[in-house]
Design an enzyme around this catalytic site. Structure first.
Site, PDB file in Angstrom:
ATOM      1  N   LYS A 123       0.845  -1.192   0.000  1.00  0.00           N
ATOM      2  CA  LYS A 123       0.000   0.000   0.000  1.00  0.00           C
ATOM      3  C   LYS A 123       0.882   1.245   0.000  1.00  0.00           C
ATOM      4  CE  LYS A 123      -3.795   1.828   2.898  1.00  0.00           C
ATOM      5  NZ  LYS A 123      -4.617   1.503   4.097  1.00  0.00           N
ATOM      6  N   SER A 150      -9.585  -0.903   7.564  1.00  0.00           N
ATOM      7  CA  SER A 150      -9.046  -0.765   6.208  1.00  0.00           C
ATOM      8  C   SER A 150      -8.396  -2.005   5.626  1.00  0.00           C
ATOM      9  CB  SER A 150      -8.053   0.406   6.160  1.00  0.00           C
ATOM     10  OG  SER A 150      -8.741   1.619   6.328  1.00  0.00           O
ATOM     11  N   SER A 174      -9.241   1.441   3.409  1.00  0.00           N
ATOM     12  CA  SER A 174      -8.442   2.225   2.502  1.00  0.00           C
ATOM     13  C   SER A 174      -7.371   1.429   1.776  1.00  0.00           C
ATOM     14  CB  SER A 174      -7.763   3.370   3.280  1.00  0.00           C
ATOM     15  OG  SER A 174      -6.875   2.848   4.256  1.00  0.00           O
TER      16      SER A 174
END
Length: 386
Positions: free
Chosen positions: A28, A129, A105
């Site tokens: 990420k 997330s 996210s």
């Protein structure tokens, strides 16, 4: 849409002969890579902050174990999102539910694994997330015990809730990666007691509760000593309100210096959340801190050693992509009602795939005592084999 950050093309080989040799992973875009900017899903973060000269701990750990990094993945802007839509970089594909959000996210990481572009991927989980995209994309995912892993080199949002997590399509790969990240053997010990959270199952949409029921039955066959309990006597909505109070306050404190110095661009929903965090009264913060104390005590009571708590990971499957803000806001609020305990109490949680609602995945989650992460991974492995 591609799950990888636009304009990035990189590959870093893992150490030969490690326990994860042959596996690929993505990270990420909150994790530092030496010599590459960390974007954080925002067009101004990388421009206004220095390029890192060290890998984040989580990246270095996987590389040292032999896994090969193949790219950086899209995130909701500065990790302030739960659905996976980024106004600047786009919405990664949810291959398990095309036309629907991947969840955020850690949207790009979940998308990359679900598409088969890599074997595992690093995400972060503050308010859900990793858990939410794992549920929406039909993956295994983990939110480890808060404070267990080194978060150096990971862009933080709300430190009292932030964790590093990861995804996999199958339980065997998930267990291999988890053993490395947790630095603990995934022993054969299974839980001896199961608690089914009746309020969480009641809060989920009926179709979702029904969909995960067969997965829960598989778990009951492994752990026949089970009972039903209420997880949040004060109310799941109360726990969610407390997390929705504490997390934006910390996010504002985290980003305040950058915002006041550089006046960066934000999507409206992100700017609104940060502004609300800045304006939260002290009395409201104090109330939320007391609710956090209550949540921690309740989960300690429900989860002595050897016990797991089962809940639906999300109250519904992935919503359609591109919905307007007035529609999205209540959906986000509902999701937080089944995720707030993670940030409040910090217990480990593993999301297990295997259910669908109208073809869209939903997950069953297992929660255990702090530090019992490996037991949850072992349970996921046993359930896949059952």
């Amino acid at each position: 849409m591609s799950p990888f950050v636009p304009g990035t093309d990189l590959r870093i080989e893992g150490r030969p002969g490690g326990p994860l040799s042959g596996l690929t992973f993505a990270a990420k875009d909150l994790f530092d890579l030496a010599g590459h900017p960390t974007g954080g899903g925002n067009p101004d973060w990388a421009r206004q902050n220095p390029v890192p000269d060290h890998h984040a701990w989580a990246v270095r750990t996987l590389l040292d174990a032999g896994a090969t990094l193949i790219g950086k993945t899209i995130t909701d802007e500065v990790s302030l999102g739960i659905l996976g839509e980024n106004a600047f970089e786009g919405t990664p594909l949810n291959p398990a539910a095309p036309g629907h959000v991947p969840g955020g996210s850690s949207s790009g990481s979940a998308s990359a694994v679900a598409q088969g572009l890599c074997d595992t991927a690093l995400g972060t989980d503050t308010g859900g997330s990793v858990r939410v995209p794992a549920s929406f994309c039909g993956l295994y995912g983990i939110r480890p015990t808060h404070g267990r892993l080194d978060l150096s080199g990971m862009m933080q949002q709300a430190p009292s809730s932030d964790t590093t997590g990861w995804f996999a399509r199958d339980a065997v790969t998930f267990a291999r990666v988890s053993a490395v990240m947790l630095d603990e053997e995934i022993s054969p010990a299974l839980p001896t007691r199961l608690v089914v959270a009746t309020d969480a199952f009641g809060f989920a949409e009926p179709a979702t509760a029904a969909a995960v029921a067969p997965v829960l039955e598989r778990l009951k066959r492994l752990v026949p000593d089970w009972r039903e309990e209420v997880m949040a006597p004060a109310g799941l909505v109360t726990w969610a309100r407390a997390q929705r109070t504490l997390q934006p306050v910390e996010a504002w404190q985290t980003f305040q210096e950058w915002i006041e110095r550089d006046n960066p661009r934000f999507a409206f929903s992100v700017a609104r959340g940060l502004a609300l965090g800045a304006m939260t009264p002290e009395a409201e913060r104090g109330w939320a801190a007391l609710v956090r104390q209550e949540a921690r005590g309740r989960l300690r009571h429900l989860l002595p050693p050897g016990t797991v708590l089962a809940i639906p990971t999300t109250p519904f499957p992935a919503p359609k992509a591109g919905l307007p803000l007035p529609v999205l806001t209540p959906l986000r609020d509902a999701i937080l009602c089944l995720c707030a305990h993670g940030g409040l109490a910090g217990h480990p949680q593993v999301t297990i795939p295997g259910a669908t609602v109208e073809g869209r995945p939903v997950g069953l989650s297992l929660i255990a005592a702090r530090g019992a992460d490996a037991m949850l991974v072992r349970t996921a492995l046993a359930m896949e084999a059952s």
